[in-house]
Design an enzyme around this catalytic site. Structure first.
Site, PDB file in Angstrom:
ATOM      1  N   LEU A   1      19.456 -30.567  20.385  1.00 58.18           N
ATOM      2  CA  LEU A   1      20.837 -30.905  20.051  1.00 58.18           C
ATOM      3  C   LEU A   1      21.034 -32.419  20.087  1.00 58.18           C
ATOM      4  CD1 LEU A   1      22.839 -28.199  22.050  1.00 58.18           C
ATOM      5  CD2 LEU A   1      21.718 -28.033  19.818  1.00 58.18           C
TER       6      LEU A   1
ATOM      7  N   HIS B   1      15.179 -20.184  28.994  1.00 54.74           N
ATOM      8  CA  HIS B   1      13.807 -20.637  28.788  1.00 54.74           C
ATOM      9  C   HIS B   1      12.868 -19.665  29.507  1.00 54.74           C
ATOM     10  CE1 HIS B   1      10.613 -23.434  27.895  1.00 54.74           C
ATOM     11  NE2 HIS B   1      10.192 -23.308  29.137  1.00 54.74           N
TER      12      HIS B   1
ATOM     13  N   LEU C   1      14.888 -32.146  27.424  1.00 62.82           N
ATOM     14  CA  LEU C   1      14.400 -30.809  27.050  1.00 62.82           C
ATOM     15  C   LEU C   1      14.236 -29.902  28.277  1.00 62.82           C
ATOM     16  CD1 LEU C   1      13.159 -29.001  24.758  1.00 62.82           C
ATOM     17  CD2 LEU C   1      10.938 -29.927  25.457  1.00 62.82           C
TER      18      LEU C   1
ATOM     19  N   SER D   1      16.772 -11.157  20.191  1.00 60.63           N
ATOM     20  CA  SER D   1      16.847 -10.074  21.190  1.00 60.63           C
ATOM     21  C   SER D   1      17.750 -10.459  22.363  1.00 60.63           C
ATOM     22  CB  SER D   1      15.450  -9.673  21.673  1.00 60.63           C
ATOM     23  OG  SER D   1      14.895 -10.647  22.514  1.00 60.63           O
TER      24      SER D   1
ATOM     25  N   MET E   1      15.975 -22.906  17.757  1.00 57.13           N
ATOM     26  CA  MET E   1      14.790 -23.756  17.794  1.00 57.13           C
ATOM     27  C   MET E   1      15.107 -25.178  17.326  1.00 57.13           C
ATOM     28  SD  MET E   1      12.820 -21.663  19.118  1.00 57.13           S
ATOM     29  CE  MET E   1      11.203 -22.430  19.038  1.00 57.13           C
TER      30      MET E   1
ATOM     31  N   ARG F   1      19.773 -34.612  11.663  1.00 56.67           N
ATOM     32  CA  ARG F   1      20.210 -33.827  12.822  1.00 56.67           C
ATOM     33  C   ARG F   1      21.708 -33.967  13.098  1.00 56.67           C
ATOM     34  NH1 ARG F   1      17.183 -31.593  16.280  1.00 56.67           N
ATOM     35  NH2 ARG F   1      15.401 -32.900  15.773  1.00 56.67           N
TER      36      ARG F   1
HETATM   37  C1  GRF Z   1      13.151 -16.344  24.225  1.00 55.09           C
HETATM   38  O1  GRF Z   1      11.897 -16.176  24.826  1.00 55.09           O
HETATM   39  C2  GRF Z   1      13.895 -17.468  24.870  1.00 55.09           C
HETATM   40  O2  GRF Z   1      13.602 -17.625  26.224  1.00 55.09           O
HETATM   41  C3  GRF Z   1      13.416 -18.675  24.106  1.00 55.09           C
HETATM   42  O3  GRF Z   1      13.286 -18.220  22.778  1.00 55.09           O
HETATM   43  C4  GRF Z   1      13.030 -16.821  22.777  1.00 55.09           C
HETATM   44  C5  GRF Z   1      14.073 -16.195  21.902  1.00 55.09           C
HETATM   45  O4  GRF Z   1      13.889 -14.815  21.750  1.00 55.09           O
HETATM   46  N1  GRF Z   1      14.324 -19.773  24.248  1.00 55.09           N
HETATM   47  P1  GRF Z   1      14.996 -13.925  21.051  1.00 55.09           P
HETATM   48  O5  GRF Z   1      15.231 -14.527  19.672  1.00 55.09           O
HETATM   49  O6  GRF Z   1      16.223 -13.971  21.888  1.00 55.09           O
HETATM   50  O7  GRF Z   1      14.399 -12.562  20.961  1.00 55.09           O
END
Ligand code: GRF
Length: 220
Positions: free
Chosen positions: A107, A123, A158, A27, A104, A79
């Site tokens: 790096l 974040h 992180l 999103s 997710m 990685r």
């Molecule tokens: C978001 O809440 C972002 O802050 C976090 O992961 C989520 C990703 O959401 N890092 P989307 O895939 O962008 O909808």
């Protein structure tokens, strides 16, 4: 980091090329893409959207928008090896700025070295509070009265790099962790584009841990 370290710049006269990395629903990516499409993020284009998860909905959405996409599955791979492939892909698409949008993965040092001060993350908390997973639930459980999101440069720790901008909202008496997360997400969709615009403007610089607007004298 200090003011003398360059932050991302597009080639002269060319748009700043984003490489968006995502693992899931996407999103934030879609909000950025829509802001570019509607002219609210001038001088910026999405060069490629990369996912480490083949069936990530965000990747399908990017394809539907007609954007360049790459799938580089990370599962079961070391990685550094996976990151080398991502770096090569981003270079091939001449990416100026890497945008982590629900990517997710941590790096590798090699990735940070390849794109110094050129990787952004979002974040869903007001950092440095609540780094890591389930930040919205952490904030709700802690009982904070202000929550929000942070866009920051990525460094070796992180959810730690220099903050570009934050947006805050009150936690409402009627909230649960889910409604709070939804309202934070709405702020994320505004914040990420604002942060990219700030970086793309070339008018900000790193001063220690601060990302500040250069003064008129310095800009002249
Ligand atoms: C978001 O809440 C972002 O802050 C976090 O992961 C989520 C990703 O959401 N890092 P989307 O895939 O962008 O909808």
């Amino acid at each position: 980091m200090d003011g003398s370290i360059p932050t991302p710049q597009a080639a002269p006269g060319a748009p700043l090329r984003l490489g968006v990395l995502l693992s899931g629903r996407g999103s934030n990516f879609l909000a950025i893409a829509e802001n570019i499409r509607s002219g609210q993020l001038p001088g910026v284009e999405i060069a490629v959207t990369v996912s480490n998860v083949a069936d990530a909905p965000g990747l399908a959405a990017a394809r539907q928008l007609g954007l360049a996409t790459e799938t580089l599955v990370s599962k079961g791979r070391p990685r550094a090896q996976h990151d080398d492939d991502v770096i090569a892909c981003l270079r091939q698409h001449r990416v100026d700025l890497v945008v982590l949008a629900g990517y997710m993965r941590l790096l590798s040092p090699g990735f940070l070295f390849a794109f110094p001060n050129r990787i952004l993350n979002i974040h869903p908390s007001l950092l440095p509070a609540f780094p890591g997973l389930d930040a919205q639930q952490q904030a709700f459980d802690y009982g904070v009265q202000l929550a929000g999101c942070t866009v920051h440069f990525v460094d070796e720790h992180l959810d730690h790099g220099v903050i570009i901008l934050q947006r805050a909202i009150p936690v409402l008496p009627t909230d649960d962790a889910h409604s709070l997360a939804d309202r934070i997400l709405a702020q994320e969709h505004i914040a990420y584009s604002e942060a990219i615009a700030r970086v793309a403007s070339g008018q900000y610089e790193l001063r220690g841990r601060r990302y500040v607007l250069r003064t008129k004298v310095e800009l002249a």
